[in-house]
Structure formats: structure tokens, C-alpha cells
Design a protein around this motif. Structure first.
Motif, PDB file in Angstrom:
ATOM      1  N   UNK A  69       0.691  -1.325   0.083  1.00 54.66           N
ATOM      2  CA  UNK A  69       0.269   0.108  -0.027  1.00 54.66           C
ATOM      3  C   UNK A  69       0.917   1.446  -0.276  1.00 54.66           C
ATOM      4  N   UNK A  70       1.856   1.372   1.039  1.00 59.59           N
ATOM      5  CA  UNK A  70       2.772   2.477   0.954  1.00 59.59           C
ATOM      6  C   UNK A  70       3.424   2.731  -0.215  1.00 59.59           C
ATOM      7  N   UNK A  71       4.067   1.672  -0.658  1.00 55.12           N
ATOM      8  CA  UNK A  71       4.885   1.946  -2.026  1.00 55.12           C
ATOM      9  C   UNK A  71       3.869   2.348  -3.210  1.00 55.12           C
ATOM     10  N   UNK A  72       2.599   1.742  -3.374  1.00 50.22           N
ATOM     11  CA  UNK A  72       1.799   2.068  -4.352  1.00 50.22           C
ATOM     12  C   UNK A  72       1.430   3.550  -4.198  1.00 50.22           C
ATOM     13  N   UNK A  73       1.203   4.199  -2.802  1.00 49.39           N
ATOM     14  CA  UNK A  73       0.826   5.340  -2.620  1.00 49.39           C
ATOM     15  C   UNK A  73       1.807   6.433  -3.056  1.00 49.39           C
ATOM     16  N   UNK A  74       3.078   5.956  -2.596  1.00 54.77           N
ATOM     17  CA  UNK A  74       4.294   7.053  -3.099  1.00 54.77           C
ATOM     18  C   UNK A  74       4.541   7.195  -4.696  1.00 54.77           C
ATOM     19  N   UNK A  75       4.719   5.928  -5.160  1.00 56.95           N
ATOM     20  CA  UNK A  75       5.066   5.801  -6.505  1.00 56.95           C
ATOM     21  C   UNK A  75       3.994   6.302  -7.400  1.00 56.95           C
ATOM     22  N   UNK A  76       2.590   6.102  -7.174  1.00 56.39           N
ATOM     23  CA  UNK A  76       1.500   6.613  -7.936  1.00 56.39           C
ATOM     24  C   UNK A  76       1.098   7.987  -7.385  1.00 56.39           C
TER      25      UNK A  76
ATOM     26  N   UNK B 262      -1.061   8.580  -4.888  1.00 59.37           N
ATOM     27  CA  UNK B 262      -2.371   8.121  -4.517  1.00 59.37           C
ATOM     28  C   UNK B 262      -2.576   8.860  -2.872  1.00 59.37           C
ATOM     29  N   UNK B 263      -3.315   9.734  -2.835  1.00 59.77           N
ATOM     30  CA  UNK B 263      -3.603  10.323  -1.530  1.00 59.77           C
ATOM     31  C   UNK B 263      -4.574   9.361  -1.071  1.00 59.77           C
ATOM     32  N   UNK B 264      -4.567   9.188   0.376  1.00 57.06           N
ATOM     33  CA  UNK B 264      -5.596   8.457   0.716  1.00 57.06           C
ATOM     34  C   UNK B 264      -6.974   9.074   0.795  1.00 57.06           C
ATOM     35  N   UNK B 265      -6.950  10.412   0.823  1.00 59.01           N
ATOM     36  CA  UNK B 265      -8.167  11.317   0.750  1.00 59.01           C
ATOM     37  C   UNK B 265      -7.643  12.364  -0.120  1.00 59.01           C
ATOM     38  N   UNK B 266      -8.741  12.494  -1.285  1.00 55.58           N
ATOM     39  CA  UNK B 266      -8.192  13.704  -2.236  1.00 55.58           C
ATOM     40  C   UNK B 266      -8.968  14.836  -1.759  1.00 55.58           C
ATOM     41  N   UNK B 267      -8.501  16.252  -2.255  1.00 55.39           N
ATOM     42  CA  UNK B 267      -9.101  17.409  -1.837  1.00 55.39           C
ATOM     43  C   UNK B 267     -10.375  17.507  -1.939  1.00 55.39           C
ATOM     44  N   UNK B 268     -11.206  17.018  -2.827  1.00 53.75           N
ATOM     45  CA  UNK B 268     -12.707  17.006  -3.056  1.00 53.75           C
ATOM     46  C   UNK B 268     -13.386  16.076  -1.840  1.00 53.75           C
ATOM     47  N   UNK B 269     -12.584  15.319  -1.015  1.00 51.18           N
ATOM     48  CA  UNK B 269     -13.330  14.608   0.085  1.00 51.18           C
ATOM     49  C   UNK B 269     -13.253  12.986  -0.224  1.00 51.18           C
TER      50      UNK B 269
ATOM     51  N   UNK C  44       3.910   9.883 -13.529  1.00 50.18           N
ATOM     52  CA  UNK C  44       2.695  10.258 -12.533  1.00 50.18           C
ATOM     53  C   UNK C  44       3.252  11.660 -12.143  1.00 50.18           C
ATOM     54  N   UNK C  45       2.137  12.473 -11.882  1.00 52.89           N
ATOM     55  CA  UNK C  45       2.179  13.833 -11.391  1.00 52.89           C
ATOM     56  C   UNK C  45       2.266  13.818  -9.756  1.00 52.89           C
ATOM     57  N   UNK C  46       2.995  14.819  -9.310  1.00 52.01           N
ATOM     58  CA  UNK C  46       3.247  14.963  -8.084  1.00 52.01           C
ATOM     59  C   UNK C  46       2.176  15.636  -7.300  1.00 52.01           C
ATOM     60  N   UNK C  47       1.912  14.990  -5.996  1.00 52.08           N
ATOM     61  CA  UNK C  47       0.772  15.492  -5.273  1.00 52.08           C
ATOM     62  C   UNK C  47       1.378  16.099  -4.078  1.00 52.08           C
ATOM     63  N   UNK C  48       2.505  15.460  -3.141  1.00 54.68           N
ATOM     64  CA  UNK C  48       2.857  16.221  -2.323  1.00 54.68           C
ATOM     65  C   UNK C  48       4.269  15.522  -1.983  1.00 54.68           C
ATOM     66  N   UNK C  49       4.852  16.091  -0.823  1.00 62.93           N
ATOM     67  CA  UNK C  49       6.297  15.423  -0.479  1.00 62.93           C
ATOM     68  C   UNK C  49       6.373  13.814  -0.305  1.00 62.93           C
ATOM     69  N   UNK C  50       5.266  13.462   0.329  1.00 58.67           N
ATOM     70  CA  UNK C  50       5.303  12.052   0.696  1.00 58.67           C
ATOM     71  C   UNK C  50       4.788  11.486  -0.674  1.00 58.67           C
ATOM     72  N   UNK C  51       3.813  11.978  -1.272  1.00 60.81           N
ATOM     73  CA  UNK C  51       2.935  11.119  -2.542  1.00 60.81           C
ATOM     74  C   UNK C  51       3.724  11.629  -3.584  1.00 60.81           C
ATOM     75  N   UNK C  52       4.858  11.633  -3.806  1.00 58.22           N
ATOM     76  CA  UNK C  52       5.638  12.258  -5.039  1.00 58.22           C
ATOM     77  C   UNK C  52       5.341  11.744  -6.584  1.00 58.22           C
ATOM     78  N   UNK C  53       4.863  10.447  -6.749  1.00 54.89           N
ATOM     79  CA  UNK C  53       4.933  10.105  -8.146  1.00 54.89           C
ATOM     80  C   UNK C  53       6.008   9.820  -8.611  1.00 54.89           C
TER      81      UNK C  53
END
Length: 127
Positions: free
Chosen positions: A53-60, A62-69, A93-102
Motif C-alpha cells: 500500500x505505502x509503496x503504491x501510494x508514494x510511486x503513483x 495516490x492520496x488516501x483522501x483527495x481534496x474533494x473529500x 505520474x504527477x506530483x501530489x505532495x512530498x510523501x506522495x511524489x509520483x
């Protein structure tokens, strides 16, 4: 001037800088998708089997919760075969945050549930 691709804005924006290539598959090709058990099809795929899960979220990115909720639960991966002749869109994959960098490769297959000959080859759990 940059030529805009055929993807709608909401899909194109998931690529780094909105940059991607259109490819027509020359052979049946297997891709992997992370998601939840029982829902193998979606529009976002990768080349490698997800390891957790963590590797997938970071590499892709994938935020656990998106800005739209809306939430993006992950507990499984699916291996899907996309038939030859299908147009797919590939890029970083585009960058989301420092942790979820894509930054890894992603493949978008628009509306795969409408593609004749698509096959679900396998699945597994994510830890």
C-alpha cells in the motif's frame, strides 16, 4: 505551442506537467492496477505488480483522501490484459505532495470496461 492530447483535462493533469504519449498496443499487453478487491477495472495502470500500500501510494501519488473529500482505498492489485490495437496513454505520474511524489510511469486506459476482449488475469492482496 504545445499540442494538447486527446485525454480530457482531469486525466491529462494526472501526468507530470500534463505530458504523455499516445500508444497503440501492437500486442495483447498486461498491466497492473491497484485498488480494492472485487473492482478490477479502472483507468489507471502501471507496468509492475504493486508490492504494498505505502509503496503504491508514494510511486503513483495516490492520496488516501483527495481534496474533494473522496477516498482512495487500497487493499488489492489486479493484473489486466489489454488487447492489441487499444490506444493507451503513457507518462510520468504527477506530483501530489512530498510523501506522495509520483514520478513513476503510469498508463491510462480510458473506459477499459467498454473494451471487447479485455481479460482479468489475476489478483492479489496489498499489505
Amino acid at each position: 505551442m504545445i499540442k494538447l492530447g486527446p485525454l480530457p483535462k482531469e486525466l491529462a493533469e494526472t501526468f507530470s506537467s500534463g505530458t504523455y504519449k499516445e500508444i497503440s498496443l501492437s500486442t495483447d499487453t498486461s498491466f497492473y492496477r491497484s485498488g480494492v478487491e472485487g473492482r478490477p477495472l479502472g483507468q489507471f495502470f502501471g507496468y509492475e505488480q504493486p508490492q504494498g500500500v505505502l509503496q503504491t501510494r508514494v510511486d503513483k501519488a495516490l492520496l488516501p483522501k483527495w481534496p474533494n473529500g473522496s477516498e482512495s482505498p487500497l487493499d488489492s492489485y489486479h493484473e489486466i490484459q489489454i488487447p492489441a490495437g487499444t490506444k493507451v496513454y503513457v507518462g510520468k505520474v504527477g506530483y501530489q505532495t512530498d510523501l506522495y511524489s509520483g514520478g513513476t510511469e503510469q498508463v491510462i486506459v480510458p473506459t477499459p470496461w467498454k473494451i471487447p476482449g479485455i481479460k482479468i488475469l489475476g489478483r492479489g492482496g496489498l499489505k
